[in-house]
Motif scaffolding. Structure first.
Motif, PDB file in Angstrom:
ATOM      1  N   ARG A 246       0.740  -1.240  -0.001  1.00  0.00           N
ATOM      2  CA  ARG A 246      -0.056  -0.143  -0.072  1.00  0.00           C
ATOM      3  C   ARG A 246       1.021   1.297  -0.002  1.00  0.00           C
ATOM      4  NH1 ARG A 246      -2.520   3.230   3.894  1.00  0.00           N
ATOM      5  NH2 ARG A 246      -1.574   1.924   5.741  1.00  0.00           N
ATOM      6  N   LEU A 247       0.655   2.144  -0.701  1.00  0.00           N
ATOM      7  CA  LEU A 247       1.114   3.347  -0.989  1.00  0.00           C
ATOM      8  C   LEU A 247       0.380   4.868  -0.412  1.00  0.00           C
ATOM      9  CD1 LEU A 247       2.992   3.254  -4.439  1.00  0.00           C
ATOM     10  CD2 LEU A 247       3.978   3.111  -2.047  1.00  0.00           C
ATOM     11  N   GLU A 248       0.743   5.378   0.319  1.00  0.00           N
ATOM     12  CA  GLU A 248      -0.180   6.508   0.854  1.00  0.00           C
ATOM     13  C   GLU A 248      -0.540   7.531  -0.294  1.00  0.00           C
ATOM     14  OE1 GLU A 248      -1.901   7.038   3.374  1.00  0.00           O
ATOM     15  OE2 GLU A 248      -1.173   5.286   4.723  1.00  0.00           O
ATOM     16  N   PRO A 249      -1.605   7.984  -0.594  1.00  0.00           N
ATOM     17  CA  PRO A 249      -1.940   9.175  -1.614  1.00  0.00           C
ATOM     18  C   PRO A 249      -0.994  10.120  -1.334  1.00  0.00           C
ATOM     19  CG  PRO A 249      -3.813   8.133  -0.584  1.00  0.00           C
ATOM     20  CD  PRO A 249      -2.929   7.615   0.409  1.00  0.00           C
ATOM     21  N   LEU A 250      -0.791  10.862  -2.277  1.00  0.00           N
ATOM     22  CA  LEU A 250       0.418  12.005  -2.385  1.00  0.00           C
ATOM     23  C   LEU A 250      -0.387  13.308  -1.772  1.00  0.00           C
ATOM     24  CD1 LEU A 250       1.796  11.889  -6.070  1.00  0.00           C
ATOM     25  CD2 LEU A 250       2.627  10.917  -3.858  1.00  0.00           C
ATOM     26  N   GLU A 251      -1.731  13.302  -1.756  1.00  0.00           N
ATOM     27  CA  GLU A 251      -2.189  14.468  -1.177  1.00  0.00           C
ATOM     28  C   GLU A 251      -2.059  14.321   0.195  1.00  0.00           C
ATOM     29  OE1 GLU A 251      -5.671  11.730  -2.199  1.00  0.00           O
ATOM     30  OE2 GLU A 251      -3.969  12.246  -3.133  1.00  0.00           O
ATOM     31  N   ARG A 252      -1.608  13.452   0.944  1.00  0.00           N
ATOM     32  CA  ARG A 252      -1.270  13.378   2.553  1.00  0.00           C
ATOM     33  C   ARG A 252      -0.079  13.992   2.785  1.00  0.00           C
ATOM     34  NH1 ARG A 252      -3.999   7.529   4.543  1.00  0.00           N
ATOM     35  NH2 ARG A 252      -6.022   7.753   3.586  1.00  0.00           N
ATOM     36  N   PHE A 253       0.668  14.274   1.818  1.00  0.00           N
ATOM     37  CA  PHE A 253       2.181  14.828   1.968  1.00  0.00           C
ATOM     38  C   PHE A 253       2.072  16.228   1.452  1.00  0.00           C
ATOM     39  CE2 PHE A 253       2.516  10.356   1.516  1.00  0.00           C
ATOM     40  CZ  PHE A 253       3.035   9.919   2.750  1.00  0.00           C
ATOM     41  N   GLN A 254       3.235  17.084   1.912  1.00  0.00           N
ATOM     42  CA  GLN A 254       3.604  18.432   1.565  1.00  0.00           C
ATOM     43  C   GLN A 254       4.569  18.510   0.797  1.00  0.00           C
ATOM     44  OE1 GLN A 254       3.489  20.565   5.189  1.00  0.00           O
ATOM     45  NE2 GLN A 254       1.323  20.713   5.239  1.00  0.00           N
ATOM     46  N   GLY A 255       4.729  19.620  -0.084  1.00  0.00           N
ATOM     47  CA  GLY A 255       5.991  19.930  -0.907  1.00  0.00           C
ATOM     48  C   GLY A 255       5.731  19.763  -2.366  1.00  0.00           C
ATOM     49  N   SER A 256       6.662  19.849  -3.065  1.00  0.00           N
ATOM     50  CA  SER A 256       6.731  19.690  -4.543  1.00  0.00           C
ATOM     51  C   SER A 256       6.219  17.996  -4.809  1.00  0.00           C
ATOM     52  CB  SER A 256       7.935  19.717  -5.027  1.00  0.00           C
ATOM     53  OG  SER A 256       9.127  18.769  -4.790  1.00  0.00           O
ATOM     54  N   LEU A 257       5.977  17.968  -6.180  1.00  0.00           N
ATOM     55  CA  LEU A 257       5.158  16.664  -6.531  1.00  0.00           C
ATOM     56  C   LEU A 257       6.452  15.443  -6.215  1.00  0.00           C
ATOM     57  CD1 LEU A 257       3.293  14.811  -8.065  1.00  0.00           C
ATOM     58  CD2 LEU A 257       4.311  15.426 -10.156  1.00  0.00           C
TER      59      LEU A 257
END
Length: 243
Positions: A17-28
């Protein structure tokens, strides 16, 4: 007895499982890196697993460039090995790296504990107490991952209270190998409660403004962890690099 190796929380297709990117901050690129790093540190991707870039692109909905950049950063962290003509693989655990990381972390945190005990403020003590109250609730709920997040936050706060802004980052980098191995001991009966008690001893030393007691409490806490980690290589050789 050590528990069986953690298996991670796989999705319905059996993939890590990978956490969705929207749960993190910063650049892509930063968010892709954080998602992959978290999956490795929590053993969603286990030591020796292959990291397939096209699959990661599809699952995170990104192009190849940010994934390649993230993988390069993970390699610099020592979390993946890039093998020419073969692929990218999650680095196997190493007791040498674990002991080195624990040594560095202890040297930093013991010195920090002494300094913080001398100068800690009432507001900072309130922050630590609040963190411990949340830890108590998570122990009661049996939330191991939530507890680990608050554990990390407690140590980061203590290091930040020294006034040295880069100290936490240095300690965290040294601790990466230990963080992965810690996942294997989370299910050990009573370990969460014992860790909470060790954190309480640290807080008591800070409340007393006692540098010697703070040093002893932090040193005991970190060495207790290593005593659990030391037998892992024999118990789970498939997760470790050859000596």
């Amino acid at each position: 007895m050590l528990p069986a190796p953690a298996t991670g929380s796989q999705d319905q297709n059996g993939a890590a499982r990978l956490e969705p990117l929207e749960r993190f901050q910063g650049s892509l690129g930063q968010r892709v890196y954080q998602s992959l790093k978290q999956a490795i540190l929590t053993l969603e991707f286990r030591p020796g697993d292959s990291i397939r870039k096209p699959e990661i692109c599809d699952r995170l909905g990104v192009s190849r460039s940010p994934v390649a950049d993230a993988v390069a950063r993970l390699a610099a962290d020592g979390l993946v090995d890039i093998v020419p003509q073969a692929g990218t693989f999650v680095t196997r655990l190493s007791m040498t790296d674990i002991r080195e990381g624990a040594f560095i972390r202890e040297a930093i945190e013991v010195a920090a504990a002494e300094l913080v005990a001398e100068r800690i403020t009432d507001d900072q003590l309130r922050e630590l107490r609040r963190n411990l109250r949340l830890q108590e609730a998570l122990v009661a709920d049996g939330d191991r991952q939530g507890f680990m997040a608050l554990d990390a936050q407690l140590h980061e706060m203590m290091l930040s209270f020294t006034g040295f802004p880069r100290l936490a980052q240095v300690a965290q980098t040294a601790w990466l190998s230990v963080d992965r191995a810690r996942q294997l001991i989370l299910p050990v009966e009573g370990r969460l409660q014992a860790t909470l008690d060790e954190h309480r001893a640290m807080l008591a030393a800070f409340e007393a403004h006692d540098p010697a007691a703070a040093r002893a409490a932090v040193q005991h806490h970190l060495r207790q962890l290593l005593s659990y980690l030391a037998p892992l290589e024999l118990a789970h050789p498939e997760l470790f690099a050859a000596p």
